[in-house]
Design an enzyme around this catalytic site. Structure first.
Site, PDB file in Angstrom:
ATOM      1  N   GLY A  27     -16.638 -37.145  61.359  1.00  0.00           N
ATOM      2  CA  GLY A  27     -18.087 -37.063  61.543  1.00  0.00           C
ATOM      3  C   GLY A  27     -18.806 -37.155  60.214  1.00  0.00           C
ATOM      4  O   GLY A  27     -18.375 -37.880  59.307  1.00  0.00           O
ATOM      5  N   ARG A  49     -10.022 -37.697  67.504  1.00  0.00           N
ATOM      6  CA  ARG A  49      -9.706 -38.006  68.905  1.00  0.00           C
ATOM      7  C   ARG A  49     -10.225 -39.399  69.251  1.00  0.00           C
ATOM      8  O   ARG A  49     -11.285 -39.820  68.756  1.00  0.00           O
ATOM      9  CB  ARG A  49     -10.305 -36.951  69.838  1.00  0.00           C
ATOM     10  CG  ARG A  49     -11.805 -36.899  69.827  1.00  0.00           C
ATOM     11  CD  ARG A  49     -12.328 -35.879  70.809  1.00  0.00           C
ATOM     12  NE  ARG A  49     -13.763 -35.701  70.654  1.00  0.00           N
ATOM     13  CZ  ARG A  49     -14.474 -34.795  71.314  1.00  0.00           C
ATOM     14  NH1 ARG A  49     -13.895 -33.981  72.172  1.00  0.00           N
ATOM     15  NH2 ARG A  49     -15.772 -34.696  71.127  1.00  0.00           N
ATOM     16  N   HIS A 109     -17.088 -25.213  55.270  1.00  0.00           N
ATOM     17  CA  HIS A 109     -17.992 -24.093  55.560  1.00  0.00           C
ATOM     18  C   HIS A 109     -17.085 -22.945  55.994  1.00  0.00           C
ATOM     19  O   HIS A 109     -16.199 -23.141  56.826  1.00  0.00           O
ATOM     20  CB  HIS A 109     -18.979 -24.495  56.659  1.00  0.00           C
ATOM     21  CG  HIS A 109     -19.975 -23.432  57.031  1.00  0.00           C
ATOM     22  ND1 HIS A 109     -20.421 -22.466  56.157  1.00  0.00           N
ATOM     23  CD2 HIS A 109     -20.612 -23.181  58.209  1.00  0.00           C
ATOM     24  CE1 HIS A 109     -21.286 -21.673  56.773  1.00  0.00           C
ATOM     25  NE2 HIS A 109     -21.414 -22.084  58.016  1.00  0.00           N
ATOM     26  N   GLU A 227     -51.666 -32.029  58.626  1.00  0.00           N
ATOM     27  CA  GLU A 227     -51.795 -30.907  57.692  1.00  0.00           C
ATOM     28  C   GLU A 227     -50.588 -29.971  57.697  1.00  0.00           C
ATOM     29  O   GLU A 227     -50.210 -29.432  56.662  1.00  0.00           O
ATOM     30  CB  GLU A 227     -53.062 -30.098  58.009  1.00  0.00           C
ATOM     31  CG  GLU A 227     -54.348 -30.845  57.709  1.00  0.00           C
ATOM     32  CD  GLU A 227     -54.402 -31.420  56.297  1.00  0.00           C
ATOM     33  OE1 GLU A 227     -53.919 -30.774  55.351  1.00  0.00           O
ATOM     34  OE2 GLU A 227     -54.924 -32.545  56.153  1.00  0.00           O
ATOM     35  N   SER A 252     -54.199 -29.471  43.723  1.00  0.00           N
ATOM     36  CA  SER A 252     -55.496 -29.117  43.132  1.00  0.00           C
ATOM     37  C   SER A 252     -55.538 -27.623  42.808  1.00  0.00           C
ATOM     38  O   SER A 252     -54.772 -26.831  43.363  1.00  0.00           O
ATOM     39  CB  SER A 252     -56.618 -29.439  44.121  1.00  0.00           C
ATOM     40  OG  SER A 252     -56.530 -28.559  45.240  1.00  0.00           O
TER      41      SER A 252
HETATM   42  P1  NDP Z   1     -19.891 -33.603  62.893  1.00  0.00           P
HETATM   43  O1  NDP Z   1     -20.501 -33.024  64.101  1.00  0.00           O
HETATM   44  O2  NDP Z   1     -20.624 -34.658  62.159  1.00  0.00           O
HETATM   45  O3  NDP Z   1     -18.446 -34.217  63.223  1.00  0.00           O
HETATM   46  C1  NDP Z   1     -17.607 -33.552  64.034  1.00  0.00           C
HETATM   47  C2  NDP Z   1     -16.282 -34.304  64.182  1.00  0.00           C
HETATM   48  O4  NDP Z   1     -15.483 -33.481  65.019  1.00  0.00           O
HETATM   49  C3  NDP Z   1     -16.389 -35.648  64.854  1.00  0.00           C
HETATM   50  O5  NDP Z   1     -15.405 -36.501  64.321  1.00  0.00           O
HETATM   51  C4  NDP Z   1     -16.092 -35.314  66.300  1.00  0.00           C
HETATM   52  O6  NDP Z   1     -15.463 -36.364  67.003  1.00  0.00           O
HETATM   53  C5  NDP Z   1     -15.086 -34.212  66.181  1.00  0.00           C
HETATM   54  N1  NDP Z   1     -15.118 -33.324  67.341  1.00  0.00           N
HETATM   55  C6  NDP Z   1     -16.199 -32.681  67.861  1.00  0.00           C
HETATM   56  N2  NDP Z   1     -15.842 -31.934  68.914  1.00  0.00           N
HETATM   57  C7  NDP Z   1     -14.513 -32.108  69.049  1.00  0.00           C
HETATM   58  C8  NDP Z   1     -13.569 -31.603  69.979  1.00  0.00           C
HETATM   59  N3  NDP Z   1     -13.920 -30.748  70.951  1.00  0.00           N
HETATM   60  N4  NDP Z   1     -12.272 -31.997  69.839  1.00  0.00           N
HETATM   61  C9  NDP Z   1     -11.912 -32.863  68.876  1.00  0.00           C
HETATM   62  N5  NDP Z   1     -12.769 -33.374  67.959  1.00  0.00           N
HETATM   63  C10 NDP Z   1     -14.061 -32.996  68.053  1.00  0.00           C
HETATM   64  O7  NDP Z   1     -19.527 -32.364  61.939  1.00  0.00           O
HETATM   65  P2  NDP Z   1     -20.014 -32.112  60.447  1.00  0.00           P
HETATM   66  O8  NDP Z   1     -19.379 -33.098  59.545  1.00  0.00           O
HETATM   67  O9  NDP Z   1     -21.484 -31.893  60.420  1.00  0.00           O
HETATM   68  O10 NDP Z   1     -19.378 -30.662  60.194  1.00  0.00           O
HETATM   69  C11 NDP Z   1     -18.008 -30.493  59.870  1.00  0.00           C
HETATM   70  C12 NDP Z   1     -17.872 -29.258  58.993  1.00  0.00           C
HETATM   71  O11 NDP Z   1     -18.547 -29.493  57.755  1.00  0.00           O
HETATM   72  C13 NDP Z   1     -18.492 -27.995  59.590  1.00  0.00           C
HETATM   73  O12 NDP Z   1     -17.694 -26.908  59.209  1.00  0.00           O
HETATM   74  C14 NDP Z   1     -19.844 -27.914  58.877  1.00  0.00           C
HETATM   75  O13 NDP Z   1     -20.355 -26.601  58.790  1.00  0.00           O
HETATM   76  C15 NDP Z   1     -19.454 -28.428  57.499  1.00  0.00           C
HETATM   77  N6  NDP Z   1     -20.559 -28.945  56.703  1.00  0.00           N
HETATM   78  C16 NDP Z   1     -21.402 -29.888  57.227  1.00  0.00           C
HETATM   79  C17 NDP Z   1     -22.425 -30.402  56.479  1.00  0.00           C
HETATM   80  C18 NDP Z   1     -23.296 -31.493  57.009  1.00  0.00           C
HETATM   81  O14 NDP Z   1     -24.205 -31.888  56.293  1.00  0.00           O
HETATM   82  N7  NDP Z   1     -23.104 -32.029  58.198  1.00  0.00           N
HETATM   83  C19 NDP Z   1     -22.688 -29.928  55.104  1.00  0.00           C
HETATM   84  C20 NDP Z   1     -21.677 -29.016  54.606  1.00  0.00           C
HETATM   85  C21 NDP Z   1     -20.687 -28.527  55.407  1.00  0.00           C
HETATM   86  P3  NDP Z   1     -16.183 -37.100  68.255  1.00  0.00           P
HETATM   87  O15 NDP Z   1     -17.003 -38.178  67.665  1.00  0.00           O
HETATM   88  O16 NDP Z   1     -15.029 -37.586  69.047  1.00  0.00           O
HETATM   89  O17 NDP Z   1     -16.994 -36.050  68.962  1.00  0.00           O
END
Ligand code: NDP
Ligand code: MG
Length: 333
Positions: A27, A49, A109, A227, A252
């Site tokens: 993600g 997945r 995180h 605003e 200002s």
């Molecule tokens: P995203 O929501 O962008 O990505 C999540 C990923 O997990 C996707 O690849 C998704 O695949 C997969 N996923 C979601 N649900 C499931 C499931 N039930 N089973 C298997 N795979 C799953 O996450 P983020 O990158 O935002 O966050 C990831 C971590 O990074 C978290 O701990 C977050 O707190 C941390 N973090 C995030 C930041 C950000 O800016 N986003 C900043 C700093 C830290 P699919 O596409 O198949 O759903």
């Protein structure tokens, strides 16, 4: 006490030469960290997945995604980059039994490890958290920069894990911007506090309340939108470039005088007391347990809150006005 900050020279990428890094989830953070590490010369395996846009994205970026279980087996460093609310169950079902002795369990995180939804048991845990969204982690790396980050280790973790953490941080570009030494508790609690009190919760409620005040007093919603919401970006950009002083230098004198007169009437002693209560609930794990319980019970109230604000007057007028401003890369959800 000033923070310890590490830069490129403090990190040795060659420590990762014979290691495999597994990125679980492709993600926001996963796609950025996986690609940056690969371009820094690291061996990266993506666990993702099948059947989703993120799977296809990983393939289009030249990865061959495997299941989370297989990726865990393949990795020496295993970084869980899945949504926080699903990590605990997925860890128990697909990850835990595939971890080998000596592996390092990573995250960006500390939510799950700090609040105990993931128990790393005998495995050392390492947090490398970029202080920015994934797309920025990627785009800054591509132009030779880097989003600053944080490093934290679980209690008793070795100096070797710390050095590997800095190498990892260098691999994603974070040591170019600087990596601050912190703890799981500090990262997790300050991150939650910031998003609840200021970044997401505080600012959204402030904007909505001010908009409602103007509209209820008979002013046009379009005026109230400009605003109370639209112009916020101009102010935040000034904060970002030069802090509060630069914002005050730029606006200002009238705006600055009004700032001093009215700001403290909006953020009152009551507000500060409530901030302390919010912080206590974060520290005690009350917020974390509520969120996981909400998620597990189908997140009905979460979704209905989302819908309520989606239909709010400020959203209705905003959708209309943003279409008229062609320079805004306007988005709709
Ligand atoms: P995203 O929501 O962008 O990505 C999540 C990923 O997990 C996707 O690849 C998704 O695949 C997969 N996923 C979601 N649900 C499931 C499931 N039930 N089973 C298997 N795979 C799953 O996450 P983020 O990158 O935002 O966050 C990831 C971590 O990074 C978290 O701990 C977050 O707190 C941390 N973090 C995030 C930041 C950000 O800016 N986003 C900043 C700093 C830290 P699919 O596409 O198949 O759903
Ligand atoms: Mg944050």
């Amino acid at each position: 006490m000033a923070a310890t900050i590490y830069y490129d020279d403090d990190a040795d990428l060659s420590l990762l030469k014979d290691k495999t890094i597994s990125i679980l989830g492709y993600g926001s953070q996963g796609h950025a960290q996986a690609q940056n590490l690969r371009e820094s010369g690291c061996n990266v395996v993506v666990g993702q997945r099948p059947g989703s846009a993120n799977y296809d994205l990983a393939v289009s970026h030249g990865f061959e995604p495997v299941s989370l279980a297989e990726a865990t087996q393949a990795g020496d460093l295993i970084n869980i980059l899945l949504p926080d609310e699903v990590q605990g169950d997925i860890f128990r079902d697909q990850i835990r039994e595939n971890i080998s002795p000596g592996n390092i369990l990573m995250c960006s995180h500390g939510f799950n490890i700090h609040f105990g939804f993931i128990d790393p048991a005998g495995t050392e845990a390492l947090l490398i958290a970029p202080k920015g969204p994934g797309h920025l982690v990627r785009s800054e790396y591509e132009v030779g920069g880097g989003v600053p980050g944080l490093i934290a280790l679980s209690e008793g973790a070795s100096a070797e894990t710390h050095a590997l953490g800095l190498a990892y941080a260098k691999g994603i570009g974070a040591t170019r911007g600087g990596v601050i030494e912190t703890t799981f508790a500090e990262e997790t609690e300050t991150d939650l506090f910031g998003e609840q009190v200021v970044l997401c919760g505080g600012v959204s409620e402030l904007v909505k309340a001010a908009f409602e005040t103007l509209v209820d007093a008979g002013y046009q919603p379009e005026m109230a939108y400009f605003e109370c919401l639209h112009e916020l970006k101009l102010i935040v950009d000034l904060f970002y470039q030069g802090g509060l002083s630069y914002m005050r230098y730029s606006v200002s004198n009238t705006a600055e005088y009004g700032d001093y007169m009215s700001g403290p009437r909006i953020i009152t002693d009551d507000t500060r007391e409530e901030m302390k209560r919010v912080l206590s609930e974060i520290q005690e794990g009350v917020f974390a347990r509520n969120w996981i319980a909400e998620h597990k019970s189908g997140a009905e109230s979460f979704k209905s809150r989302r819908q309520l604000d989606h239909d709010h007057g400020i959203e209705v007028v905003g959708r209309k006005l943003r279409k008229l401003m062609s320079w805004i890369d306007s988005k709709e959800v």
